[in-house]
Design an enzyme around this catalytic site. Sequence first.
Site, PDB file in Angstrom:
ATOM      1  N   ARG A  20      51.831  84.422  57.506  1.00  0.00           N
ATOM      2  CA  ARG A  20      52.189  83.421  56.489  1.00  0.00           C
ATOM      3  C   ARG A  20      50.994  82.842  55.754  1.00  0.00           C
ATOM      4  O   ARG A  20      51.028  82.693  54.530  1.00  0.00           O
ATOM      5  CB  ARG A  20      52.956  82.245  57.127  1.00  0.00           C
ATOM      6  N   THR A  21      49.971  82.469  56.470  1.00  0.00           N
ATOM      7  CA  THR A  21      48.900  81.729  55.794  1.00  0.00           C
ATOM      8  C   THR A  21      48.200  82.623  54.771  1.00  0.00           C
ATOM      9  O   THR A  21      47.968  82.216  53.641  1.00  0.00           O
ATOM     10  CB  THR A  21      47.907  81.159  56.823  1.00  0.00           C
ATOM     11  N   LYS A  24      29.484  94.343  61.497  1.00  0.00           N
ATOM     12  CA  LYS A  24      28.103  94.861  61.536  1.00  0.00           C
ATOM     13  C   LYS A  24      27.119  93.758  61.875  1.00  0.00           C
ATOM     14  O   LYS A  24      25.916  93.978  61.922  1.00  0.00           O
ATOM     15  CB  LYS A  24      27.728  95.441  60.176  1.00  0.00           C
ATOM     16  N   ARG A  43      39.994  82.039  57.305  1.00  0.00           N
ATOM     17  CA  ARG A  43      40.451  81.771  58.684  1.00  0.00           C
ATOM     18  C   ARG A  43      39.454  82.382  59.643  1.00  0.00           C
ATOM     19  O   ARG A  43      39.024  83.532  59.458  1.00  0.00           O
ATOM     20  CB  ARG A  43      41.832  82.371  58.912  1.00  0.00           C
ATOM     21  N   HIS A  60      44.054  72.964  60.668  1.00  0.00           N
ATOM     22  CA  HIS A  60      44.782  73.905  59.821  1.00  0.00           C
ATOM     23  C   HIS A  60      45.391  73.105  58.662  1.00  0.00           C
ATOM     24  O   HIS A  60      46.595  72.872  58.602  1.00  0.00           O
ATOM     25  CB  HIS A  60      45.875  74.586  60.646  1.00  0.00           C
TER      26      HIS A  60
HETATM   27  C1  NCD Z   1      49.742  78.747  63.055  1.00  0.00           C
HETATM   28  C2  NCD Z   1      48.257  78.991  63.237  1.00  0.00           C
HETATM   29  O1  NCD Z   1      47.755  80.036  62.846  1.00  0.00           O
HETATM   30  O2  NCD Z   1      47.626  78.077  63.729  1.00  0.00           O
HETATM   31  N1  NCD Z   1      50.356  79.680  62.250  1.00  0.00           N
HETATM   32  C3  NCD Z   1      50.386  79.461  60.912  1.00  0.00           C
HETATM   33  O3  NCD Z   1      49.384  79.502  60.251  1.00  0.00           O
HETATM   34  N2  NCD Z   1      51.550  79.153  60.350  1.00  0.00           N
HETATM   35  C4  NCD Z   1      50.467  78.528  64.314  1.00  0.00           C
HETATM   36  C5  NCD Z   1      50.344  79.541  65.403  1.00  0.00           C
HETATM   37  O4  NCD Z   1      49.706  80.583  65.246  1.00  0.00           O
HETATM   38  O5  NCD Z   1      50.950  79.294  66.437  1.00  0.00           O
END
Ligand code: NCD
Length: 306
Positions: free
Chosen positions: A51-52, A80, A101, A129
């Site tokens: 999703r993100t 690397k 991320r 997040h």
């Molecule tokens: C979350 C995350 O990556 O922290 N997912 C997300 O981005 N919607 C929650 C999770 O991974 O449990």
Amino acid sequence: MRHLMSPMDFSVEELEKLMDLAGDIEANPAKYAHACEGKKLATLFYEPSTRTRLSHEAAMLNLGGNIMGFSSADSSSASKGESVSDTIRTISCYADICAMRHPKEGAPMVACRHSSIPVINAGDGGHQHPTQTLTDLLTIRSLKGHLGNMTIGLCGDLKFGRTVHSLIHALVRYTGIQFVLISPEELRLPSYIRSDVLDKNKIPYREVVRLEDALPNLDLLYMTRVQKERFFNEEDYVRMKDFYILDSKKMELAPKDMYVLHPLPRVNEISVEVDSDPRAAYFKQVQYGVYIRMALILTLLEIEVK
Ligand code: NCD
């Protein structure tokens, strides 16, 4: 230039403006369809995501912009041995904005210090997040009509769950917020968040182990997955992973207007039979995630649509 590292980077007034913009985007998508023409978003994902990453990409595409990036550390020069700071200097030459991320807490912060483009923290280890929190706030405001005066149950992995950490930071700024922290003893909310955020802001909260005890008194239930990848050993994870399973029977204990949110991915903590309950709002939440990220991209790029 502005970055987004934590939900606290926006004041309550700025968040309100961002959510209003997301609302206008939802109502008038055509008005925004060319707003980012000629602009590029880079997604730099050193950790798995569905999703993100894809919602940032969908957001940029909906705005008429372009996307590029990598979806795992293995397919980038990180494998690397390249540093985050060298990578971001490079990406700054290619793109206008990026979302990162990373499994290490603070990596996006390091990136923003070396970046000449806005950096969005798309999740850093067990820390923060912020774009999930923007999604959650917009979802709550849309479902409930307001953001204060609520008892919110946070359930599951409160120790490692970055979505919960960010959401708490953001919500304590609204009046009349109370939390019920529902977790096994081993996965309690870290004490630095309890003392530096909850106690410091005089936010009432209680900690319970049994979900059934909390359900009758909640306005909102935020479920989370046990964060397998943050455990030091498999055995502990296996012991914890099915600690909570929200099913239709447990939903009978909850008020008729208690919405269920979840950042997703879900594993076993919400049984699929709950999906058809009108209070299940986690897939609506996914849709709000696109509108708010569109609003965020426009805001960070300082693009105004008349
Ligand atoms: C979350 C995350 O990556 O922290 N997912 C997300 O981005 N919607 C929650 C999770 O991974 O449990």
